[in-house]
Design a protein around this motif. Structure first.
Motif, short mmCIF file in Angstrom:
data_model
loop_
_atom_site.label_atom_id
_atom_site.label_comp_id
_atom_site.label_asym_id
_atom_site.label_seq_id
_atom_site.Cartn_x
_atom_site.Cartn_y
_atom_site.Cartn_z
N THR A 18 0.84 -1.21 0.00
CA THR A 18 0.00 0.00 0.00
C THR A 18 0.86 1.25 0.00
OG1 THR A 18 -1.76 -1.17 1.19
CG2 THR A 18 -1.83 1.24 1.20
N GLU A 21 2.08 1.76 -3.40
CA GLU A 21 1.00 2.26 -4.26
C GLU A 21 0.75 3.74 -4.02
OE1 GLU A 21 -3.69 1.35 -5.38
OE2 GLU A 21 -2.69 0.19 -3.79
N ILE A 22 0.81 4.16 -2.77
CA ILE A 22 0.62 5.58 -2.46
C ILE A 22 1.70 6.42 -3.12
CG2 ILE A 22 0.69 7.29 -0.59
CD1 ILE A 22 -0.58 5.13 1.23
N THR A 25 1.20 6.50 -6.85
CA THR A 25 0.07 7.38 -7.18
C THR A 25 0.48 8.84 -7.11
OG1 THR A 25 -1.49 5.73 -6.32
CG2 THR A 25 -2.31 7.98 -6.58
N THR A 28 2.60 9.58 -10.15
CA THR A 28 1.75 9.65 -11.34
C THR A 28 1.00 10.97 -11.37
OG1 THR A 28 1.46 7.25 -11.35
CG2 THR A 28 -0.15 8.54 -12.57
N HIS A 29 0.52 11.41 -10.22
CA HIS A 29 -0.17 12.70 -10.13
C HIS A 29 0.76 13.84 -10.54
CE1 HIS A 29 -2.87 15.81 -8.54
NE2 HIS A 29 -1.79 16.34 -7.98
N ASP A 42 -5.80 14.66 -3.04
CA ASP A 42 -5.59 14.26 -4.43
C ASP A 42 -5.21 12.77 -4.52
OD1 ASP A 42 -5.97 16.91 -5.27
OD2 ASP A 42 -3.85 17.38 -4.96
N ILE A 43 -4.32 12.36 -3.63
CA ILE A 43 -3.86 10.97 -3.66
C ILE A 43 -4.97 10.02 -3.21
CG2 ILE A 43 -2.04 9.40 -2.90
CD1 ILE A 43 -1.17 11.94 -4.53
N ALA A 46 -7.51 9.51 -6.00
CA ALA A 46 -7.01 8.65 -7.08
C ALA A 46 -7.00 7.18 -6.65
CB ALA A 46 -5.61 9.09 -7.48
N MET A 47 -6.83 6.93 -5.36
CA MET A 47 -6.78 5.56 -4.86
C MET A 47 -8.13 5.09 -4.33
SD MET A 47 -3.09 5.53 -2.87
CE MET A 47 -3.23 3.77 -2.51
#
Length: 245
Positions: A18, A21-22, A25, A28-29, A42-43, A46-47
Motif C-alpha cells: 500500500t 502504491e501511495i 500514485t 503519477t499525479h 488528491d492521492i 485517485a486511490m
C-alpha cells in the motif's frame, strides 16, 4: 507456527504494498499535472480512499514527500553507479563521462523526480534534519565525488584550471575532509562543485525543454562536449577508451 505469527508477515507485506502504491500514485499525479506539489486529498481520491486513511501510512504530506525525495535520490544514485561501474575501474575519465551521461539521461526520463530533488523547493515543505532525504542525497552525490577521490589516490588528477579559492569554500572543504580518508585539496573541492553545477545546469535546461530547438543528435553531441570540457577544467584525465552510447 501460530496463526497470529503467520498473519504478521502478510500484514507487513500488505502495508508495504500500500505504501508503494501511495508513492506511485503521488508520482503519477505529479507527472500528469506537471508539478511536484500535491494534497493528501488528491492521492486519496485517485486511490479511492478517504484522506484520513492515508494517515495510517504517512503522518502527513511532508512525510510522504520525504519518502518520495529519498526514493528519487536513491534511484538517481543507483542509475549513476551502475553506469560508472560498467566502465573499467582504471579508466577514470571514461567513468566520469558515464556518470555525466547517466545523470543527464535520468533527468530527461524522470523530470518530475529531478524537479522534486533538484528543482525549486516545494512550498511549505522542510526536509527533516539528518533524515532519510539527507542520507539519500549524500549517497547519490557521492557517486561523482568518489571519482575525484579515486583520481587523487591514483595520482592521475591534474590541477584544476581555476585555483583561487574563497575562504568560505576552503572551510567547506575542510569540514568535508573531516569525514574522508583521503583529503581533497580546496581547489579540487571547488572544482567538484563547478563540475556538478555545470552538468546540472545543462541537465536542467534540457529537462525543462529549453534545448528542444536542437534535435536529439545535436543535444547528445553538445552534452558530450560539455561534459568533456567540465572534466578537463576540473583536472579529470581524458578517457582511455572511446565512449559508445
Amino acid at each position: 507456527m501460530s496463526t497470529s505469527s503467520r498473519s504478521a508477515p502478510r500484514r507487513e507485506k500488505a502495508r508495504a504494498a500500500t505504501i508503494d502504491e501511495i508513492k506511485l500514485t503521488a508520482l503519477t499525479h505529479m507527472r500528469e499535472t506537471g508539478t511536484v506539489d500535491f494534497r493528501f486529498a488528491d492521492i486519496a481520491r485517485a486511490m479511492e480512499m478517504t484522506p484520513p486513511a492515508l494517515y495510517r501510512y504517512f503522518a502527513d504530506r511532508d512525510e510522504l514527500l520525504s519518502a518520495l525525495i529519498a526514493d528519487a535520490y536513491n534511484d538517481l544514485g543507483r542509475v549513476v553507479a551502475e553506469a560508472r561501474d560498467a566502465v573499467p575501474d582504471e579508466d577514470i575519465g571514461a567513468r566520469f563521462l558515464a556518470v555525466a551521461h547517466a545523470y543527464r539521461q535520468w533527468a530527461r526520463q524522470e523530470p518530475q523526480q529531478f524537479a522534486l530533488i533538484l528543482g525549486l523547493p516545494v512550498a511549505g515543505y522542510a526536509a527533516p534534519v539528518d533524515g532519510p532525504t539527507t542520507e539519500a542525497a549524500q549517497r547519490a552525490m557521492s557517486q561523482l565525488s568518489s571519482l575525484f577521490v579515486q583520481a587523487i589516490e591514483r595520482g592521475v588528477l591534474g590541477p584544476p584550471r581555476l585555483r583561487d579559492v574563497h575562504p568560505v569554500i576552503a572551510e567547506c572543504a575542510a569540514q568535508k575532509n573531516e569525514h574522508l580518508a583521503t583529503a581533497i585539496p580546496p581547489e579540487t573541492f571547488q572544482a567538484m562543485l563547478h563540475t556538478w553545477s555545470t552538468l546540472h545546469g545543462f541537465a536542467a535546461l534540457e529537462a525543462y525543454g529549453h534545448f528542444d530547438w536542437i534535435d536529439e543528435a545535436g543535444r547528445d553531441a553538445l552534452f558530450d562536449g560539455h561534459a568533456r570540457l567540465a572534466a578537463e577544467v576540473a583536472g579529470i584525465p581524458a578517457p582511455n577508451t572511446a565512449r559508445h552510447d
